[in-house]
Design an enzyme around this catalytic site. Structure first.
Site, mmCIF file in Angstrom:
data_model
loop_
_atom_site.group_PDB
_atom_site.id
_atom_site.type_symbol
_atom_site.label_atom_id
_atom_site.label_comp_id
_atom_site.label_asym_id
_atom_site.label_seq_id
_atom_site.Cartn_x
_atom_site.Cartn_y
_atom_site.Cartn_z
ATOM 1 C CG ASP A 98 -10.262 -29.549 -80.017
ATOM 2 O OD1 ASP A 98 -11.292 -29.027 -79.586
ATOM 3 O OD2 ASP A 98 -9.467 -30.201 -79.310
ATOM 4 C CG ASP A 200 -12.686 -26.019 -76.252
ATOM 5 O OD1 ASP A 200 -12.007 -26.826 -75.613
ATOM 6 O OD2 ASP A 200 -12.743 -24.802 -75.990
ATOM 7 C CD GLU A 255 -14.127 -29.357 -72.610
ATOM 8 O OE1 GLU A 255 -13.198 -29.613 -71.843
ATOM 9 O OE2 GLU A 255 -14.171 -28.318 -73.296
ATOM 10 C CG HIS A 331 -5.917 -31.249 -73.869
ATOM 11 N ND1 HIS A 331 -7.068 -31.917 -74.245
ATOM 12 C CD2 HIS A 331 -6.246 -29.943 -73.820
ATOM 13 C CE1 HIS A 331 -8.042 -31.033 -74.416
ATOM 14 N NE2 HIS A 331 -7.571 -29.828 -74.163
ATOM 15 C CG ASP A 332 -8.210 -29.685 -70.608
ATOM 16 O OD1 ASP A 332 -7.223 -29.005 -70.928
ATOM 17 O OD2 ASP A 332 -9.323 -29.592 -71.169
HETATM 18 C C1 NOJ Z 1 -11.349 -26.891 -72.848
HETATM 19 C C2 NOJ Z 1 -10.029 -27.302 -73.411
HETATM 20 O O1 NOJ Z 1 -9.918 -28.688 -73.357
HETATM 21 C C3 NOJ Z 1 -8.977 -26.582 -72.608
HETATM 22 O O2 NOJ Z 1 -7.686 -27.058 -72.857
HETATM 23 C C4 NOJ Z 1 -9.104 -25.115 -72.905
HETATM 24 O O3 NOJ Z 1 -8.226 -24.374 -72.079
HETATM 25 C C5 NOJ Z 1 -10.510 -24.604 -72.655
HETATM 26 N N1 NOJ Z 1 -11.528 -25.496 -73.110
HETATM 27 C C6 NOJ Z 1 -10.726 -23.293 -73.353
HETATM 28 O O4 NOJ Z 1 -10.755 -23.495 -74.734
#
Ligand code: NOJ
Length: 559
Positions: A98, A200, A255, A331-332
């Protein structure tokens, strides 16, 4: 056909903190992952993406990095990471790390120096601005985790920008040294054997240097939004490509929260030399009220027509101009079976139906740990949650602004909070689900006594067994990699059906995404087919009987 490794691959995301604890401290770790490589091989995946394992105070579970070149002791040692890379490679598994380069932790040496004064080597590594004449923040930008995106630093007598927690200051990508440090760090990990990057919030790295107020139609104190697609974003991403990705042949998936299929080509068209794939959020918002004042917590029922339309537009618009990253969970995100499926009566059926729909598309599928056994959302009480986003949003929305009641907020959290996916991995029906011999850092989903790897592996009719077949199918079927795509019955609110065609062969992928039994003749009027490729109801032998709840299959048909 000349395809890259990641176009033929299925990638598995590990959230290390919750995957497998080897030393009994209640936190998943690298030796824990090593101990499960055989399991991952058995599942059949090709690559592992690890959420951050670098040194971090863990304010945002590692998405706040203090030192990019070292492993956090809670996950193990640097040597454990090198060992994981080499053992994974020995088994034919690639490793994707990551890249959190929009921000660091406030504990990073860079920030510690930067905050001290306006004229040292690191002063411009972050984004500093003076207060307005009344002492208030430079503008109305809001943080994604609540409150202002600016924090006052008494030593420097200036504000710094943080799109996330105040412990996550945003890096200043305008500064060439920052970019070079990031590129060097990426090369460092390449030298250790890392094969690719998940990036990210990469679309946030360029900030509009005018720092103007965001539009504020709801008269809020702070306004989030407008964090993506800054003026130099494509230039910076192209730099990453030129300096690291292309010369070292590293895979990239960025992302990209606000991308639609129309602008995605700008990132993923190979001719532009930016990224291999992006993770869009577009299809993840189909159960969110548009323009709700409580952001992600203002929910509406799943709009299946919209979901189909969005996924289809990505299939069509990237056709021969780029490559899709396919996901429902990470994970989000919540567990898809609980969010859009039926995690009670039809857990197996709905988990496998969504899997079929996703893995039948063109692109690289990403499986999030536990998705392959149909893990569910845990429906916790407010005090059980750990996530900084959930807790800060709860304080702001329920306790301060009172725009939602606690019950409303909890109902939304049960559906979509990030913590739904972060409960420890369920390996066995034994103590702590076989995740840890100590006290787990986060509460387990109590359903681990029935939903776990051990049960799935001893059961022929299991989500795990279905994923094994699906992954194997992707490996041997060029039609899934290279076939054309066409959506059928776009307006149907219960059925997701589409066709893939390649070299004179047609596969129809169909899923009944509802609890209802549906007449099959609507979808297959002539009942003709060559063979079933995959199905989630074992007794489906032909196209005679109705489609049962959450039934899904792939068939080969006449063109
Ligand atoms: C996206 C990540 O997937 C998330 O888990 C994180 O809180 C934010 N970016 C900030 O890094």
């Amino acid at each position: 056909m000349n395809k890259k490794w990641w176009q033929q691959a299925v990638i598995y995301q590990i959230y290390p903190k919750s995957f497998m604890d080897s030393n009994g401290d209640g936190i998943g770790d690298l030796p824990g992952i090593i101990s499960k490589l055989t399991y991952l091989k058995k599942l059949g995946v090709d690559a592992l993406w690890l959420s951050p394992v670098y040194q971090s105070p863990q304010v945002d579970n590692g998405y706040d990095i203090a030192d990019y070149r070292h492993i956090d002791p809670m996950f193990g040692t640097d040597e454990d990471m090198y060992r994981l890379i080499s053992l994974a490679h020995a088994q034919g598994l690639k490793i994707v790390m990551d890249l959190v380069a929009n921000h660091t932790s406030d504990q990073s040496v860079w920030f510690q120096e930067s905050r001290k004064s306006r004229d040292n080597y690191f002063s411009d590594f972050y984004i500093w601005r003076d207060a307005k004449s009344d002492g208030s923040e430079p503008n109305n930008w809001g943080s994604n985790f609540g409150g202002s995106a600016w924090e006052w630093e008494p030593q420097r007598q200036q504000y710094y920008l943080h799109y996330y927690a105040k412990q996550q200051p945003d890096l200043n990508w305008e500064n060439l040294r920052v970019r070079q440090y990031i590129f060097d760090m990426m090369r460092f990990w390449k030298a250790k054997g890392v094969d690719g990057w998940r990036m990210d919030v990469i679309t946030s790295i360029s900030k509009d240097q005018r720092f103007q107020d965001n539009p504020n139609p709801f008269k809020q104190t702070y306004v989030t939004g407008n964090q993506d697609n800054g003026p130099r974003m494509h230039e910076f991403i192209h730099d990453i490509n030129r300096e690291v990705l292309s010369p070292f042949e590293m895979m990239s998936v960025g992302e990209s929260p606000s991308s639609t299929s129309f602008d995605a080509r700008k990132f993923v068209d190979p001719d532009r030399e930016e990224l291999d794939m992006v993770f869009t959020f577009e299809h993840m918002h189909v159960d969110r009220k548009p323009h709700g004042r409580n952001g992600r917590w203002d929910l509406q029922p799943l709009d299946l027509v919209a979901l189909k339309q969005i996924l289809s537009s990505w299939q069509t618009n990237l056709w021969q101009h780029g490559w899709n990253a396919l996901y429902f969970e990470n994970h989000d995100r919540a567990r898809v079976t609980s969010r859009w499926g039926n995690d009670q009566q039809y857990r197996y059926e709905s988990a496998t139906a969504f899997a079929t729909v996703l893995h039948g598309l063109q692109g690289t599928p990403f499986i999030y740990q536990g998705e392959e056994i149909g893990m569910t959302n845990p429906n916790f009480e407010i005090n059980d949650y750990e996530d900084i986003e959930l807790l800060t949003n709860y304080r702001e929305i329920v306790q301060e602004k009172q725009t939602m009641t606690k019950a409303e907020f909890l109902a939304a959290a049960h559906k979509i909070s990030r913590d739904n996916a972060r409960t420890p991995m369920q390996w066995a029906p034994t103590s702590n689900a076989g995740f840890s011999s100590g006290h787990p850092w986060f509460k387990l989903n109590p359903d681990y006594t029935t939903v776990n790897v051990q049960n799935d592996q001893s059961n022929e009719r299991s989500v795990f067994a279905y994923y094994q077949k699906l992954i194997e199918l992707r490996h041997r079927s060029q039609i899934l990699v290279a076939g054309t795509y066409q959506l059928n019955c776009p307006k149907n609110t219960r059925i997701f059906e589409y066709e893939r065609i390649y070299q004179g062969v047609k596969w129809t992928i169909i899923a009944n995404l509802s609890n209802d039994e549906l007449s099959i003749s609507t979808y297959f009027p002539n009942k003709k087919y060559h063979k079933f490729i995959l199905k989630n109801y074992k007794d489906r032998k032909d196209l005679e009987c109705n489609l049962r709840p959450w039934e899904s299959f792939i068939i080969e048909q006449e063109i």
